[in-house]
Design a protein around this motif. Structure first.
Motif, PDB file in Angstrom:
ATOM      1  N   VAL A 119       0.867  -1.190   0.000  1.00  0.00           N
ATOM      2  CA  VAL A 119       0.000   0.000   0.000  1.00  0.00           C
ATOM      3  C   VAL A 119       0.901   1.236   0.000  1.00  0.00           C
ATOM      4  O   VAL A 119       1.583   1.521   0.979  1.00  0.00           O
ATOM      5  CB  VAL A 119      -0.895   0.026   1.261  1.00  0.00           C
ATOM      6  N   VAL A 121       1.164   5.478  -1.523  1.00  0.00           N
ATOM      7  CA  VAL A 121       0.632   6.626  -2.257  1.00  0.00           C
ATOM      8  C   VAL A 121       1.767   7.641  -2.359  1.00  0.00           C
ATOM      9  O   VAL A 121       2.442   7.924  -1.355  1.00  0.00           O
ATOM     10  CB  VAL A 121      -0.604   7.229  -1.535  1.00  0.00           C
ATOM     11  N   ARG A 127      -3.341  12.052   0.892  1.00  0.00           N
ATOM     12  CA  ARG A 127      -4.465  12.698   1.579  1.00  0.00           C
ATOM     13  C   ARG A 127      -5.507  13.262   0.632  1.00  0.00           C
ATOM     14  O   ARG A 127      -6.045  14.333   0.848  1.00  0.00           O
ATOM     15  CB  ARG A 127      -3.972  13.813   2.532  1.00  0.00           C
ATOM     16  N   ARG A 132      -8.009   5.262   0.656  1.00  0.00           N
ATOM     17  CA  ARG A 132      -9.378   4.900   1.089  1.00  0.00           C
ATOM     18  C   ARG A 132     -10.128   4.207  -0.044  1.00  0.00           C
ATOM     19  O   ARG A 132     -10.753   3.182   0.144  1.00  0.00           O
ATOM     20  CB  ARG A 132     -10.143   6.136   1.571  1.00  0.00           C
ATOM     21  N   SER A 155       2.651   0.063   8.830  1.00  0.00           N
ATOM     22  CA  SER A 155       3.855   0.850   9.103  1.00  0.00           C
ATOM     23  C   SER A 155       3.596   1.873  10.197  1.00  0.00           C
ATOM     24  O   SER A 155       4.518   2.337  10.854  1.00  0.00           O
ATOM     25  CB  SER A 155       4.323   1.554   7.836  1.00  0.00           C
TER      26      SER A 155
HETATM   27  C1  COA Z   1      -0.303   5.656   4.368  1.00  0.00           C
HETATM   28  C2  COA Z   1      -0.670   6.056   2.941  1.00  0.00           C
HETATM   29  C3  COA Z   1      -0.862   4.792   2.121  1.00  0.00           C
HETATM   30  C4  COA Z   1      -1.991   6.866   2.989  1.00  0.00           C
HETATM   31  O1  COA Z   1      -2.475   7.132   1.664  1.00  0.00           O
HETATM   32  P1  COA Z   1      -3.450   8.371   1.326  1.00  0.00           P
HETATM   33  O2  COA Z   1      -3.964   8.173  -0.050  1.00  0.00           O
HETATM   34  O3  COA Z   1      -2.787   9.631   1.662  1.00  0.00           O
HETATM   35  O4  COA Z   1      -4.648   8.135   2.357  1.00  0.00           O
HETATM   36  P2  COA Z   1      -6.150   8.683   2.167  1.00  0.00           P
HETATM   37  O5  COA Z   1      -6.117  10.088   1.664  1.00  0.00           O
HETATM   38  O6  COA Z   1      -6.976   7.730   1.403  1.00  0.00           O
HETATM   39  O7  COA Z   1      -6.622   8.664   3.672  1.00  0.00           O
HETATM   40  C5  COA Z   1      -7.597   7.764   4.145  1.00  0.00           C
HETATM   41  C6  COA Z   1      -7.754   7.997   5.617  1.00  0.00           C
HETATM   42  O8  COA Z   1      -6.572   7.541   6.306  1.00  0.00           O
HETATM   43  C7  COA Z   1      -6.017   8.622   7.075  1.00  0.00           C
HETATM   44  N1  COA Z   1      -4.560   8.484   6.998  1.00  0.00           N
HETATM   45  C8  COA Z   1      -3.816   8.408   5.890  1.00  0.00           C
HETATM   46  N2  COA Z   1      -2.526   8.268   6.203  1.00  0.00           N
HETATM   47  C9  COA Z   1      -2.463   8.255   7.537  1.00  0.00           C
HETATM   48  C10 COA Z   1      -1.391   8.128   8.471  1.00  0.00           C
HETATM   49  N3  COA Z   1      -0.131   8.016   8.072  1.00  0.00           N
HETATM   50  N4  COA Z   1      -1.686   8.141   9.791  1.00  0.00           N
HETATM   51  C11 COA Z   1      -2.969   8.267  10.214  1.00  0.00           C
HETATM   52  N5  COA Z   1      -4.029   8.389   9.365  1.00  0.00           N
HETATM   53  C12 COA Z   1      -3.755   8.370   8.057  1.00  0.00           C
HETATM   54  C13 COA Z   1      -6.531   9.879   6.420  1.00  0.00           C
HETATM   55  O9  COA Z   1      -6.557  10.949   7.350  1.00  0.00           O
HETATM   56  C14 COA Z   1      -7.918   9.470   5.978  1.00  0.00           C
HETATM   57  O10 COA Z   1      -8.801   9.481   7.071  1.00  0.00           O
HETATM   58  P3  COA Z   1     -10.390   9.703   6.873  1.00  0.00           P
HETATM   59  O11 COA Z   1     -10.763   9.103   5.538  1.00  0.00           O
HETATM   60  O12 COA Z   1     -10.984   8.966   8.016  1.00  0.00           O
HETATM   61  O13 COA Z   1     -10.586  11.175   6.899  1.00  0.00           O
HETATM   62  C15 COA Z   1       0.416   6.928   2.300  1.00  0.00           C
HETATM   63  O14 COA Z   1       0.631   8.043   3.107  1.00  0.00           O
HETATM   64  C16 COA Z   1       1.742   6.230   2.078  1.00  0.00           C
HETATM   65  O15 COA Z   1       1.985   5.703   1.012  1.00  0.00           O
HETATM   66  N6  COA Z   1       2.648   6.211   3.057  1.00  0.00           N
HETATM   67  C17 COA Z   1       3.982   5.570   2.903  1.00  0.00           C
HETATM   68  C18 COA Z   1       3.909   4.057   2.782  1.00  0.00           C
HETATM   69  C19 COA Z   1       3.124   3.432   3.904  1.00  0.00           C
HETATM   70  O16 COA Z   1       3.271   3.767   5.068  1.00  0.00           O
HETATM   71  N7  COA Z   1       2.248   2.475   3.534  1.00  0.00           N
HETATM   72  C20 COA Z   1       1.462   1.763   4.482  1.00  0.00           C
HETATM   73  C21 COA Z   1       2.104   0.420   4.583  1.00  0.00           C
HETATM   74  S1  COA Z   1       1.248  -0.633   5.608  1.00  0.00           S
END
Ligand code: COA
Length: 440
Positions: A119, A121, A127, A132, A155
């Motif tokens: 996963v 982004v 954000r 989602r 993570s």
């Molecule tokens: C974590 C990650 C996948 C989030 O993707 P994103 O597209 O920005 O997330 P979204 O915009 O769809 O957010 C969905 C929800 O999750 C929340 N959210 C997203 N990242 C978050 C984080 N790091 N911590 C807490 N909440 C988070 C958002 O606030 C949102 O909440 P809501 O829908 O209840 O208002 C992205 O930041 C990323 O790629 N991070 C680096 C790699 C990683 O950590 N991957 C996860 C591996 S398990």
């Protein structure tokens, strides 16, 4: 390695369909299309993963191995591409998401588990709801496929609750003093022995040990195909062969392998044994492998992973030689089909209870009646009044038994009257505690 059937051909594409919005294109990769255009997309998808997890760009060898492993797992890899007019982002997607399925030992039976991984982004697109959308459509696909439980590793600690996942197992990180202070209360001796093995040739034995471990260990999860390359000595982080990896296999009294440890020696101020993977199918094998590690000359410290509830701590004369340096959460569980999932876990008393499960995504929402007898339960939807109420995230955390009902009730996350909570605890709580040592 045999290829799993291509899920893109077996109907999943209906749920994870290609779609183009104003500036984004959503698509599920075809891992078996070797045309230059698709190969560029596959390469781009892999680049995005490695970028998302702050790793280096892949070598050609890494790409080939990754593709072979993804095919063998029958992985379904989805991406989102930016369709900006300059074409600057080429084939590298701005978001990635993947799943595969293996089995989870739920304590009383194996359940099919939908393993979500990769996963990411891109910083340019965070954000704005991409994760989602990918997550909710992916969980819809899991439900459509009839898979009762989804799992992932996280993570960060506050991302996945909103989708109904709860942390369900932990994994200890140990630092063990193996100087003369290390002594087991009794040296394990059942007629078995530990032998050193060649990393490349020992894979069939290691894989057989893992299968036995998976059969008998609550919380054990089938392993993705990348483990074979890794345990044969390929370092996925460094993208090269590791010449330092060593393997010891424990042969049980019946002549079959019942445990192994894969490790390397790290030189520094202090010579350290770093355990990469230690798997056992019996308690004696587990302690024998620890005795083996402690017997490695010139090293005075062993570091590595261990179960959260670790028999080693109780088997030592001086338990202080074993220090837990951290205890992160490991497997997160999301119940999708409460009756099927709950019937696969053990129950520790005879009796009946109605549970109201609240699920914002609706998959497990409703009231179920658990009727337990002789360790197993039948679980059916009901319109009866609930005895206890909890949300689906809490149910996920309770599922494998790492947390007790009493602790959850004290945290205010399971509600009901004292009698109902006591009945739920009597039915649901019992050993063994879970151990998941699969990383994905
Ligand atoms: C974590 C990650 C996948 C989030 O993707 P994103 O597209 O920005 O997330 P979204 O915009 O769809 O957010 C969905 C929800 O999750 C929340 N959210 C997203 N990242 C978050 C984080 N790091 N911590 C807490 N909440 C988070 C958002 O606030 C949102 O909440 P809501 O829908 O209840 O208002 C992205 O930041 C990323 O790629 N991070 C680096 C790699 C990683 O950590 N991957 C996860 C591996 S398990």
């Amino acid at each position: 390695m045999p290829s799993a059937p291509n899920p893109v051909d077996s109907g999943i594409r209906g749920w994870l369909a290609d779609e183009v919005t104003d500036d984004l294109s959503f698509a599920t990769l075809d891992l078996h299309d070797e045309s230059p255009a698709n190969t560029a997309r596959l390469d781009g998808w892999l680049d995005a993963i490695l970028r998302g997890f702050h790793q280096g760009r892949p070598t050609d060898e890494f790409r080939a191995k990754w593709l072979r492993v993804a095919r063998a797992d029958g992985a379904v890899n989805r991406g989102v591409w930016d369709t900006n007019p300059l074409g600057l982002s080429n084939d590298v997607p701005v978001a990635t998401f993947a799943h595969l399925t293996k089995t989870l030992n739920a304590g009383a039976a194996q359940v099919e588990a939908w393993m979500i991984t990769d996963v990411t982004v891109a910083p340019t697109h965070r954000r704005r709801g991409l994760m989602r959308r990918l997550m909710t459509e992916n969980l819809d696909a899991a439900v459509a496929a009839g898979v009762p439980v989804a799992v992932l590793t996280a993570s960060e600690g506050s991302i996945y609750q909103r989708f109904g996942f709860g942390p369900a197992t932990r994994e200890a990180r140990l630092r063990v003093d193996t100087s003369s202070r290390f002594r087991l209360r009794s040296v394990p001796d059942d007629g078995g022995r530990v032998v050193m093995a060649d990393p490349v040739e020992s894979w069939p034995a290691l894989s057989g040990v893992f299968d036995r471990h998976h059969d008998v260990t609550r919380g054990a999860l089938g392993r993705p195909a990348y483990y074979e390359d890794w345990l044969r000595g390929y370092d996925w982080d460094e993208q090269s062969e590791s010449r330092k990896q060593r393997v010891a296999v424990r042969i049980g009294p019946d002549g079959r392998a019942d445990g192994y440890v894969v490790y390397e020696i790290k030189s520094g101020d202090e010579v350290e044994v770093k355990v990469h993977d230690l798997v056992s199918a019996t308690p004696t094998a587990y302690l024998s492998l620890w005795q083996f590690l402690a017997d490695i000359d010139l090293a005075r410290v062993v570091v590595g992973p261990a179960p959260a509830v670790d028999p080693l701590a109780l088997a030592l004369v001086d338990h202080r030689v074993r220090r837990v340096t951290s205890m992160p959460d490991h497997l997160w569980v999301r119940i999708l089909d409460a009756p099927a999932a709950l019937e696969a876990r053990p129950w520790f008393a005879d009796g009946s209870l109605t549970l109201r499960v609240e699920d914002p995504l609706d998959h497990a929402d409703g009231v179920v009646r658990v009727t337990a007898r002789d360790g197993r339960a039948s679980v059916t939807a009901t319109t009866d009044e609930p005895d206890v109420t909890l949300d689906v995230e809490t149910l996920g955390t309770l599922y494998l038994g790492d947390v007790t009902v009493d602790a959850m009730a004290r945290a205010g996350r399971v509600t009901g009257n004292d009698e109902s909570l006591g009945r739920f605890a009597a039915l649901a709580d019992g050993s063994p505690s879970p151990h998941c040592n699969t990383h994905f």
